[in-house]
Write a protein that holds these residues in place. Structure first.
Motif, PDB file in Angstrom:
ATOM      1  N   SER A  57       0.855  -1.195   0.000  1.00 29.52           N
ATOM      2  CA  SER A  57       0.000   0.000   0.000  1.00 29.52           C
ATOM      3  C   SER A  57       0.883   1.234   0.000  1.00 29.52           C
ATOM      4  O   SER A  57       2.052   1.183   0.392  1.00 29.52           O
ATOM      5  CB  SER A  57      -0.902   0.005   1.218  1.00 29.52           C
ATOM      6  OG  SER A  57      -0.137  -0.012   2.389  1.00 29.52           O
ATOM      7  N   GLN A  58       0.330   2.357  -0.482  1.00 27.52           N
ATOM      8  CA  GLN A  58       1.110   3.568  -0.563  1.00 27.52           C
ATOM      9  C   GLN A  58       1.346   4.133   0.822  1.00 27.52           C
ATOM     10  O   GLN A  58       0.533   4.006   1.721  1.00 27.52           O
ATOM     11  CB  GLN A  58       0.358   4.616  -1.397  1.00 27.52           C
ATOM     12  CG  GLN A  58       0.313   4.258  -2.882  1.00 27.52           C
ATOM     13  CD  GLN A  58      -0.586   5.207  -3.650  1.00 27.52           C
ATOM     14  OE1 GLN A  58      -1.432   4.769  -4.404  1.00 27.52           O
ATOM     15  NE2 GLN A  58      -0.423   6.484  -3.447  1.00 27.52           N
TER      16      GLN A  58
ATOM     17  N   ASN B 177      14.250   8.061   6.230  1.00 21.89           N
ATOM     18  CA  ASN B 177      14.571   9.056   5.212  1.00 21.89           C
ATOM     19  C   ASN B 177      13.453   9.123   4.195  1.00 21.89           C
ATOM     20  O   ASN B 177      12.562   8.251   4.157  1.00 21.89           O
ATOM     21  CB  ASN B 177      15.902   8.746   4.526  1.00 21.89           C
ATOM     22  CG  ASN B 177      15.854   7.450   3.742  1.00 21.89           C
ATOM     23  OD1 ASN B 177      15.221   7.370   2.692  1.00 21.89           O
ATOM     24  ND2 ASN B 177      16.542   6.424   4.246  1.00 21.89           N
TER      25      ASN B 177
ATOM     26  N   GLN C 212      12.859  10.097  -0.041  1.00 18.74           N
ATOM     27  CA  GLN C 212      13.567  10.303  -1.300  1.00 18.74           C
ATOM     28  C   GLN C 212      12.595  10.812  -2.353  1.00 18.74           C
ATOM     29  O   GLN C 212      11.398  10.544  -2.282  1.00 18.74           O
ATOM     30  CB  GLN C 212      14.161   8.981  -1.784  1.00 18.74           C
ATOM     31  CG  GLN C 212      15.111   8.350  -0.788  1.00 18.74           C
ATOM     32  CD  GLN C 212      15.485   6.952  -1.202  1.00 18.74           C
ATOM     33  OE1 GLN C 212      15.908   6.718  -2.332  1.00 18.74           O
ATOM     34  NE2 GLN C 212      15.322   6.005  -0.287  1.00 18.74           N
TER      35      GLN C 212
ATOM     36  N   LEU D 299      17.910  12.479  -1.548  1.00 23.18           N
ATOM     37  CA  LEU D 299      17.501  11.799  -0.319  1.00 23.18           C
ATOM     38  C   LEU D 299      17.669  12.773   0.838  1.00 23.18           C
ATOM     39  O   LEU D 299      18.700  13.461   0.935  1.00 23.18           O
ATOM     40  CB  LEU D 299      18.365  10.557  -0.093  1.00 23.18           C
ATOM     41  CG  LEU D 299      18.115   9.683   1.146  1.00 23.18           C
ATOM     42  CD1 LEU D 299      18.519   8.239   0.850  1.00 23.18           C
ATOM     43  CD2 LEU D 299      18.875  10.195   2.364  1.00 23.18           C
TER      44      LEU D 299
ATOM     45  N   PHE E  71       8.043  11.320  -7.904  1.00 16.81           N
ATOM     46  CA  PHE E  71       7.531  10.455  -6.846  1.00 16.81           C
ATOM     47  C   PHE E  71       8.322  10.665  -5.567  1.00 16.81           C
ATOM     48  O   PHE E  71       9.550  10.780  -5.606  1.00 16.81           O
ATOM     49  CB  PHE E  71       7.673   8.980  -7.237  1.00 16.81           C
ATOM     50  CG  PHE E  71       6.864   8.570  -8.424  1.00 16.81           C
ATOM     51  CD1 PHE E  71       7.339   8.766  -9.710  1.00 16.81           C
ATOM     52  CD2 PHE E  71       5.622   7.979  -8.256  1.00 16.81           C
ATOM     53  CE1 PHE E  71       6.594   8.394 -10.814  1.00 16.81           C
ATOM     54  CE2 PHE E  71       4.870   7.593  -9.356  1.00 16.81           C
ATOM     55  CZ  PHE E  71       5.359   7.801 -10.636  1.00 16.81           C
TER      56      PHE E  71
ATOM     57  N   ASP F  54      11.219   5.711   3.456  1.00 19.97           N
ATOM     58  CA  ASP F  54      11.946   4.543   3.954  1.00 19.97           C
ATOM     59  C   ASP F  54      11.750   4.477   5.466  1.00 19.97           C
ATOM     60  O   ASP F  54      12.254   5.327   6.198  1.00 19.97           O
ATOM     61  CB  ASP F  54      13.422   4.668   3.598  1.00 19.97           C
ATOM     62  CG  ASP F  54      14.238   3.454   4.039  1.00 19.97           C
ATOM     63  OD1 ASP F  54      15.438   3.426   3.730  1.00 19.97           O
ATOM     64  OD2 ASP F  54      13.682   2.561   4.704  1.00 19.97           O
TER      65      ASP F  54
ATOM     66  N   ASP G 185      11.981  -0.674   7.507  1.00 23.02           N
ATOM     67  CA  ASP G 185      11.471  -2.007   7.185  1.00 23.02           C
ATOM     68  C   ASP G 185      11.176  -2.147   5.700  1.00 23.02           C
ATOM     69  O   ASP G 185      11.324  -3.217   5.124  1.00 23.02           O
ATOM     70  CB  ASP G 185      10.184  -2.295   7.976  1.00 23.02           C
ATOM     71  CG  ASP G 185      10.452  -2.450   9.451  1.00 23.02           C
ATOM     72  OD1 ASP G 185       9.590  -2.061  10.261  1.00 23.02           O
ATOM     73  OD2 ASP G 185      11.540  -2.956   9.791  1.00 23.02           O
TER      74      ASP G 185
ATOM     75  N   MET H 250      10.271   0.401   1.831  1.00 21.50           N
ATOM     76  CA  MET H 250      10.200   1.684   1.149  1.00 21.50           C
ATOM     77  C   MET H 250       8.896   1.737   0.378  1.00 21.50           C
ATOM     78  O   MET H 250       8.528   0.783  -0.306  1.00 21.50           O
ATOM     79  CB  MET H 250      11.375   1.874   0.192  1.00 21.50           C
ATOM     80  CG  MET H 250      11.516   3.299  -0.297  1.00 21.50           C
ATOM     81  SD  MET H 250      13.213   3.710  -0.693  1.00 21.50           S
ATOM     82  CE  MET H 250      13.284   3.173  -2.372  1.00 21.50           C
ATOM     83  N   ARG H 251       8.195   2.865   0.516  1.00 24.78           N
ATOM     84  CA  ARG H 251       6.883   3.023  -0.102  1.00 24.78           C
ATOM     85  C   ARG H 251       6.894   4.226  -1.023  1.00 24.78           C
ATOM     86  O   ARG H 251       7.399   5.276  -0.669  1.00 24.78           O
ATOM     87  CB  ARG H 251       5.810   3.237   0.972  1.00 24.78           C
ATOM     88  CG  ARG H 251       5.727   2.126   1.990  1.00 24.78           C
ATOM     89  CD  ARG H 251       5.001   0.948   1.442  1.00 24.78           C
ATOM     90  NE  ARG H 251       4.956  -0.164   2.387  1.00 24.78           N
ATOM     91  CZ  ARG H 251       4.198  -1.230   2.218  1.00 24.78           C
ATOM     92  NH1 ARG H 251       3.451  -1.340   1.140  1.00 24.78           N
ATOM     93  NH2 ARG H 251       4.205  -2.191   3.103  1.00 24.78           N
ATOM     94  N   PHE H 252       6.293   4.048  -2.179  1.00 24.11           N
ATOM     95  CA  PHE H 252       6.213   5.119  -3.166  1.00 24.11           C
ATOM     96  C   PHE H 252       4.798   5.677  -3.223  1.00 24.11           C
ATOM     97  O   PHE H 252       3.820   4.942  -3.075  1.00 24.11           O
ATOM     98  CB  PHE H 252       6.578   4.576  -4.552  1.00 24.11           C
ATOM     99  CG  PHE H 252       8.029   4.238  -4.716  1.00 24.11           C
ATOM    100  CD1 PHE H 252       8.523   3.020  -4.274  1.00 24.11           C
ATOM    101  CD2 PHE H 252       8.907   5.126  -5.318  1.00 24.11           C
ATOM    102  CE1 PHE H 252       9.862   2.697  -4.419  1.00 24.11           C
ATOM    103  CE2 PHE H 252      10.239   4.821  -5.465  1.00 24.11           C
ATOM    104  CZ  PHE H 252      10.719   3.608  -5.013  1.00 24.11           C
ATOM    105  N   GLY H 253       4.721   6.967  -3.489  1.00 17.01           N
ATOM    106  CA  GLY H 253       3.433   7.583  -3.732  1.00 17.01           C
ATOM    107  C   GLY H 253       3.014   7.396  -5.180  1.00 17.01           C
ATOM    108  O   GLY H 253       3.711   6.755  -5.971  1.00 17.01           O
TER     109      GLY H 253
END
Lengths: 109, 112
Positions: free
Chosen positions: A1-2, A31, A33, A48, A88, A92, A95, A97-100
């Protein structure tokens, strides 16, 4: 999930203007990015910023991070037609990394 | 410069076919990732690997499997392709403990 959500979804400006994109997220991060994606291509890492940093610069890019508001902004100064791309944010948490979903920037010549 | 390559830029397959997407990186990175990207949904993690012969499920592993027999190569397998797997597939790699990921150019897969 985002995790990150970019705002606006789309932005159209004239060459030479500044472009500002925002990213909000929900959980604690190590962090954040920013990546860029030209149409139909892979993502390229731009910058970053760590959770203990508030602002970072790289060329025409300026990134800010406000961990109290769980938000970040990417400013592109003096935009060029070649800056046209999707941008995007990625968070982080340590655990994963999630992207929008990205902001689509169009810079008109 | 880090280089991540993917076997095809565009691929068209039929429903029920077995599909292999290959990803190769040349920087001796331990970590490799497979994402799919759909409009409005951003990147969603399918599988990742922290070492040879090691794999971990991401957020949407159903309908997919992976193989990592060599450090530089990470394969995504669609056992029986379905139309809802039509998407852009992105591979990425990174060194251990480094957040930055390096992406390949993507494979746009269409399942008819």
């Amino acid at each position: 999930s985002q995790q990150g959500e970019e705002d606006p979804q789309a932005l159209s400006i004239q060459e030479g203007e500044n472009a500002t994109m925002n990213c909000s997220y929900k959980t604690s991060i190590n962090n954040l990015q920013w990546y860029r994606q030209n149409s139909g291509r892979g993502l390229v890492h731009l910058i970053l910023i760590r959770s203990n940093e508030r602002e970072k610069h790289s060329g025409r890019l300026r990134v800010t991070l406000d961990t109290s508001k769980k938000s970040s902004s990417l400013l592109i100064t003096a935009s060029r037609a070649a800056d046209t791309a999707s941008y995007f944010c990625a968070t982080d948490s340590g655990d994963d990394m999630r992207f929008g979903a990205g902001t689509r920037l169009t810079v008109k010549p | 410069d880090v280089k991540v390559t993917q076997s095809s830029r565009y691929l068209v397959k039929r429903t029920g076919e077995k599909v292999f997407l290959e990803c190769v990186q040349d920087m001796d990175h331990e970590n490799m990732f497979w994402y799919r990207q759909d409009p409005g949904l951003g990147l969603r993690l399918i599988y990742f690997s922290y070492d040879v012969k090691m794999k971990e499920k991401g957020d949407i592993p159903e309908g997919y499997s992976v193989s990592r027999e060599k450090k530089e190569r990470f394969s995504l397998i669609l056992e029986s392709a379905s139309t809802n797997q039509t998407s852009m597939y992105l591979c990425a790699s990174s060194p251990p403990y480094l957040a930055t990921q390096y992406f390949g150019p993507g494979t746009r897969l269409t399942v008819l």
